[in-house]
Scaffold this motif. Sequence first.
Motif, short mmCIF file in Angstrom:
data_model
loop_
_atom_site.label_atom_id
_atom_site.label_comp_id
_atom_site.label_asym_id
_atom_site.label_seq_id
_atom_site.Cartn_x
_atom_site.Cartn_y
_atom_site.Cartn_z
N LYS A 77 138.30 44.72 20.50
CA LYS A 77 137.33 43.53 20.36
C LYS A 77 136.69 43.84 18.71
CE LYS A 77 135.79 42.57 24.74
NZ LYS A 77 134.81 42.38 25.74
N PRO A 78 136.84 42.57 18.08
CA PRO A 78 135.97 42.79 16.79
C PRO A 78 134.71 43.73 17.04
CG PRO A 78 136.68 40.40 17.24
CD PRO A 78 136.99 41.11 18.58
N PRO A 79 134.20 44.28 16.05
CA PRO A 79 133.19 45.12 16.16
C PRO A 79 131.83 44.36 16.16
CG PRO A 79 134.68 45.68 14.42
CD PRO A 79 135.36 44.68 15.02
N PRO A 80 131.78 43.30 15.56
CA PRO A 80 130.39 42.44 15.78
C PRO A 80 130.36 41.96 17.27
CG PRO A 80 131.59 41.58 13.79
CD PRO A 80 132.41 42.38 14.67
N THR A 81 131.48 41.30 17.72
CA THR A 81 131.31 40.96 19.23
C THR A 81 131.00 41.97 20.13
OG1 THR A 81 132.93 39.20 18.69
CG2 THR A 81 132.78 39.70 21.07
N ALA A 82 131.75 43.33 19.95
CA ALA A 82 131.39 44.50 20.85
C ALA A 82 130.24 44.93 20.66
CB ALA A 82 132.61 45.64 20.33
N GLN A 83 129.18 44.74 19.89
CA GLN A 83 128.10 45.01 19.76
C GLN A 83 127.10 44.24 20.12
OE1 GLN A 83 126.93 48.18 18.64
NE2 GLN A 83 128.91 48.61 18.68
N GLY A 84 127.70 43.18 20.46
CA GLY A 84 126.74 41.82 21.00
C GLY A 84 126.19 40.83 20.20
N VAL A 85 126.90 40.75 18.87
CA VAL A 85 126.46 40.02 17.92
C VAL A 85 127.34 39.20 17.61
CG1 VAL A 85 125.33 39.78 15.56
CG2 VAL A 85 124.56 41.73 17.11
N PRO A 86 127.48 37.81 17.62
CA PRO A 86 128.61 37.12 17.36
C PRO A 86 128.77 37.16 15.97
CG PRO A 86 126.82 35.79 18.46
CD PRO A 86 126.60 37.26 18.35
N LEU A 87 129.95 36.68 15.37
CA LEU A 87 130.13 36.69 14.00
C LEU A 87 129.23 35.62 13.09
CD1 LEU A 87 134.28 36.45 13.78
CD2 LEU A 87 132.62 38.34 13.33
N SER A 88 128.65 34.80 13.71
CA SER A 88 127.42 34.01 13.03
C SER A 88 126.32 34.80 12.67
CB SER A 88 127.26 32.72 14.08
OG SER A 88 126.40 33.29 15.15
N GLY A 89 126.26 35.98 13.29
CA GLY A 89 125.05 36.61 13.10
C GLY A 89 123.59 36.41 13.97
N LEU A 90 123.88 35.43 14.49
CA LEU A 90 122.85 35.18 15.65
C LEU A 90 123.06 35.78 17.04
CD1 LEU A 90 122.62 31.01 14.85
CD2 LEU A 90 121.01 33.08 14.14
N PRO A 91 122.05 36.06 17.69
CA PRO A 91 122.39 36.57 19.03
C PRO A 91 123.00 35.54 19.93
CG PRO A 91 119.99 36.30 18.38
CD PRO A 91 120.63 35.81 17.33
N SER A 92 123.60 36.01 21.01
CA SER A 92 124.18 35.30 21.94
C SER A 92 123.34 34.19 22.66
CB SER A 92 125.14 35.98 22.79
OG SER A 92 124.57 36.81 23.63
N SER A 93 122.38 34.80 22.88
CA SER A 93 121.26 33.68 23.46
C SER A 93 120.12 33.71 22.98
CB SER A 93 121.04 34.16 25.08
OG SER A 93 120.43 35.36 25.05
N LEU A 94 119.83 32.46 22.20
CA LEU A 94 118.47 32.52 21.56
C LEU A 94 117.14 32.71 22.42
CD1 LEU A 94 119.51 29.47 19.13
CD2 LEU A 94 119.45 31.79 18.62
N PRO A 95 115.97 33.09 21.87
CA PRO A 95 114.78 32.98 22.53
C PRO A 95 114.56 31.90 23.26
CG PRO A 95 114.55 33.90 20.60
CD PRO A 95 116.19 33.68 20.55
N GLU A 96 113.61 31.75 24.22
CA GLU A 96 113.25 30.45 24.40
C GLU A 96 111.81 30.03 23.86
OE1 GLU A 96 113.23 29.58 29.01
OE2 GLU A 96 115.04 30.81 29.05
N ARG A 97 111.65 28.74 23.49
CA ARG A 97 110.50 28.38 22.96
C ARG A 97 109.37 28.53 24.09
NH1 ARG A 97 111.09 22.96 19.98
NH2 ARG A 97 108.91 22.95 20.11
N ASP A 98 108.20 28.70 23.73
CA ASP A 98 106.99 28.58 24.54
C ASP A 98 106.46 27.13 24.32
OD1 ASP A 98 104.85 28.66 26.47
OD2 ASP A 98 103.90 30.20 25.11
#
Length: 189
Positions: A38-59
Amino acid sequence: MRPNQERWTRHLRQFPIDPFLPADDPVRDFDLFEDLLKPPPTAQGVPLSGLPSSLPERDVTGETLLHLLLAKRPPTPAMVLASLCLSPLMPWGAQIGRNLAEAVVNGHFRGGVLDALPDHRTLWDVIRQPASSLPQLRLLMDQICIRLSVGESLRMRLQPLQPILVGDQSVSRRVKRDRIRGVKRGHCV
């Protein structure tokens, strides 16, 4: 899988696995090799966009409560009122909220957009009304909570602030003392 990955996967499958390896050896597990391909960023849990796969929820409830409390302290910044207009917790629709926020930013605080909606207009007037004392602040916050569908969750969020809202002098002195100590130590409080 990308074409490059498919080619490498086919290539690796051509080689036999050493029969002398123990059965529980991770090298026997071909999925491990696929993970390595797998591409290294994806294997580390960081998509190529640089953003985490799930964004934190707003309060949203906490944001709305903060803006409501800020609106009670005169002079109320227009951006605080505009943020309240756009809050998804407000009872009016998104377009009305945008129109109201635009009017507020342009300096028209009366809420003429809400003239056709008397209940919403009353809520807007209560939101805009500043509090000059702690009892008035409690009364205004209670009126707002009554008019919002999420009023109970706002009340729950206000519970930890009750000693301050009641006017408990020991809490007020402690908060003031901690603020002064923070400023003396060079911290912004």
